[in-house]
Design a protein around this motif. Sequence first.
Motif, PDB file in Angstrom:
ATOM      1  N   ARG A   1       3.107  -9.805  -6.902  1.00 10.78           N
ATOM      2  CA  ARG A   1       4.239  -9.169  -7.569  1.00 10.78           C
ATOM      3  C   ARG A   1       4.467  -9.822  -8.926  1.00 10.78           C
ATOM      4  O   ARG A   1       4.342 -11.042  -9.075  1.00 10.78           O
ATOM      5  N   VAL A   2       4.830  -9.001  -9.911  1.00 13.74           N
ATOM      6  CA  VAL A   2       5.116  -9.506 -11.250  1.00 13.74           C
ATOM      7  C   VAL A   2       6.309  -8.770 -11.836  1.00 13.74           C
ATOM      8  O   VAL A   2       6.678  -7.682 -11.378  1.00 13.74           O
TER       9      VAL A   2
ATOM     10  N   ALA B   1       0.140  -2.499 -10.319  1.00 10.68           N
ATOM     11  CA  ALA B   1      -1.071  -1.688 -10.284  1.00 10.68           C
ATOM     12  C   ALA B   1      -1.232  -1.000  -8.930  1.00 10.68           C
ATOM     13  O   ALA B   1      -0.691  -1.449  -7.911  1.00 10.68           O
ATOM     14  N   ILE B   2      -1.979   0.100  -8.946  1.00 10.56           N
ATOM     15  CA  ILE B   2      -2.291   0.810  -7.713  1.00 10.56           C
ATOM     16  C   ILE B   2      -3.787   1.144  -7.694  1.00 10.56           C
ATOM     17  O   ILE B   2      -4.409   1.294  -8.741  1.00 10.56           O
ATOM     18  N   GLU B   3      -4.339   1.201  -6.494  1.00  9.98           N
ATOM     19  CA  GLU B   3      -5.685   1.739  -6.304  1.00  9.98           C
ATOM     20  C   GLU B   3      -5.598   3.127  -5.682  1.00  9.98           C
ATOM     21  O   GLU B   3      -6.503   3.940  -5.819  1.00  9.98           O
TER      22      GLU B   3
ATOM     23  N   PHE C   1      -2.299   4.274 -21.979  1.00  9.49           N
ATOM     24  CA  PHE C   1      -2.756   3.040 -22.618  1.00  9.49           C
ATOM     25  C   PHE C   1      -3.307   2.107 -21.548  1.00  9.49           C
ATOM     26  O   PHE C   1      -3.233   2.407 -20.353  1.00  9.49           O
ATOM     27  N   ASN C   2      -3.852   0.972 -21.963  1.00 11.88           N
ATOM     28  CA  ASN C   2      -4.392  -0.021 -21.032  1.00 11.88           C
ATOM     29  C   ASN C   2      -3.403  -1.165 -20.824  1.00 11.88           C
ATOM     30  O   ASN C   2      -2.702  -1.570 -21.749  1.00 11.88           O
ATOM     31  N   ALA C   3      -3.361  -1.683 -19.615  1.00  9.31           N
ATOM     32  CA  ALA C   3      -2.505  -2.821 -19.274  1.00  9.31           C
ATOM     33  C   ALA C   3      -3.048  -3.415 -17.981  1.00  9.31           C
ATOM     34  O   ALA C   3      -3.957  -2.852 -17.362  1.00  9.31           O
ATOM     35  N   GLY C   4      -2.481  -4.542 -17.575  1.00  9.39           N
ATOM     36  CA  GLY C   4      -2.947  -5.186 -16.356  1.00  9.39           C
ATOM     37  C   GLY C   4      -1.806  -5.664 -15.482  1.00  9.39           C
ATOM     38  O   GLY C   4      -0.723  -5.984 -15.981  1.00  9.39           O
ATOM     39  N   ALA C   5      -2.047  -5.708 -14.163  1.00 10.17           N
ATOM     40  CA  ALA C   5      -1.092  -6.241 -13.191  1.00 10.17           C
ATOM     41  C   ALA C   5      -1.791  -6.286 -11.844  1.00 10.17           C
ATOM     42  O   ALA C   5      -2.780  -5.565 -11.623  1.00 10.17           O
ATOM     43  N   PRO C   6      -1.303  -7.114 -10.905  1.00 11.83           N
ATOM     44  CA  PRO C   6      -1.880  -7.120  -9.558  1.00 11.83           C
ATOM     45  C   PRO C   6      -1.576  -5.804  -8.835  1.00 11.83           C
ATOM     46  O   PRO C   6      -0.594  -5.123  -9.147  1.00 11.83           O
ATOM     47  N   VAL C   7      -2.430  -5.471  -7.859  1.00 11.23           N
ATOM     48  CA  VAL C   7      -2.196  -4.273  -7.048  1.00 11.23           C
ATOM     49  C   VAL C   7      -1.020  -4.524  -6.104  1.00 11.23           C
ATOM     50  O   VAL C   7      -0.977  -5.537  -5.396  1.00 11.23           O
ATOM     51  N   LEU C   8      -0.077  -3.595  -6.107  1.00 14.77           N
ATOM     52  CA  LEU C   8       1.100  -3.725  -5.253  1.00 14.77           C
ATOM     53  C   LEU C   8       0.722  -3.597  -3.775  1.00 14.77           C
ATOM     54  O   LEU C   8      -0.141  -2.780  -3.414  1.00 14.77           O
ATOM     55  N   PRO C   9       1.390  -4.361  -2.912  1.00 16.72           N
ATOM     56  CA  PRO C   9       1.166  -4.204  -1.471  1.00 16.72           C
ATOM     57  C   PRO C   9       1.469  -2.770  -1.036  1.00 16.72           C
ATOM     58  O   PRO C   9       2.499  -2.201  -1.410  1.00 16.72           O
ATOM     59  N   GLY C  10       0.535  -2.185  -0.271  1.00 18.11           N
ATOM     60  CA  GLY C  10       0.704  -0.820   0.199  1.00 18.11           C
ATOM     61  C   GLY C  10       0.041   0.218  -0.682  1.00 18.11           C
ATOM     62  O   GLY C  10      -0.013   1.399  -0.321  1.00 18.11           O
TER      63      GLY C  10
END
Length: 217
Positions: free
Chosen positions: A59-60, A153-155, A199-208
């Motif tokens: 989480r961020v 982020a999401i996958e 646009f481009n950005a970064g973050a960890p994938v959220l749980p779920g």
Amino acid sequence: MTDFTARRTMMVDTQVRPSDVTKFPIIDAMLRVPREAFVPARMREVAYLGENLDLGASRVVLAPRTLAKMLDALDIEGDDLVLDIGPAHGYSAAVIARLAEAVVGVEDDPALVEEAQRALGDAGADNVVMVEGALSAGAPDHGPYDVILVEGAIEHLPEAITGQLKEGGRIACLFSEDALGVIRIGYKIDGRMNWRYAFNAGAPVLPGFERHAAFTL
């Protein structure tokens, strides 16, 4: 004593405006909402850094530039109902509250919900309600929504989320694609999602929101 007002102005002048975010309501909201009040106490001194603030457990708090550009692309209007998925301590919800008619924030930790609601109350964001639940489930009881924002982020985007978006509504998601993070804005047209690159950005994938979540029962 730290001058957070000066830091807030510097954040807008060096991180937000140079990123082609020029809409006055967004600039004004980010100048007024005290970001330092919406992070854990230990992180107040770094609240205005131009990067994601790591809260642990994937989480961020999204970087100011990322949030501002997402809001700019969503073009939130004064009569919109907005779902904010994963606002953590409530900073994004407080900013959105100055743009929209009402905001529903969803968090899966009851203690975090309570902390966020308290900080939002202190900031005068009385048009925000925080609800407890799985991030990937959204907040169906309060929808459907004109706008949905996913704070990480999401996958995979669960149908439970797109199902809460009004026809003609829009959603901002940060898609994790290999080593890249891509912000796309989705528009619900004739019941189907139509996506465009922002646009481009970064973050960890959220749980779920991991890719395998699509195949679990």
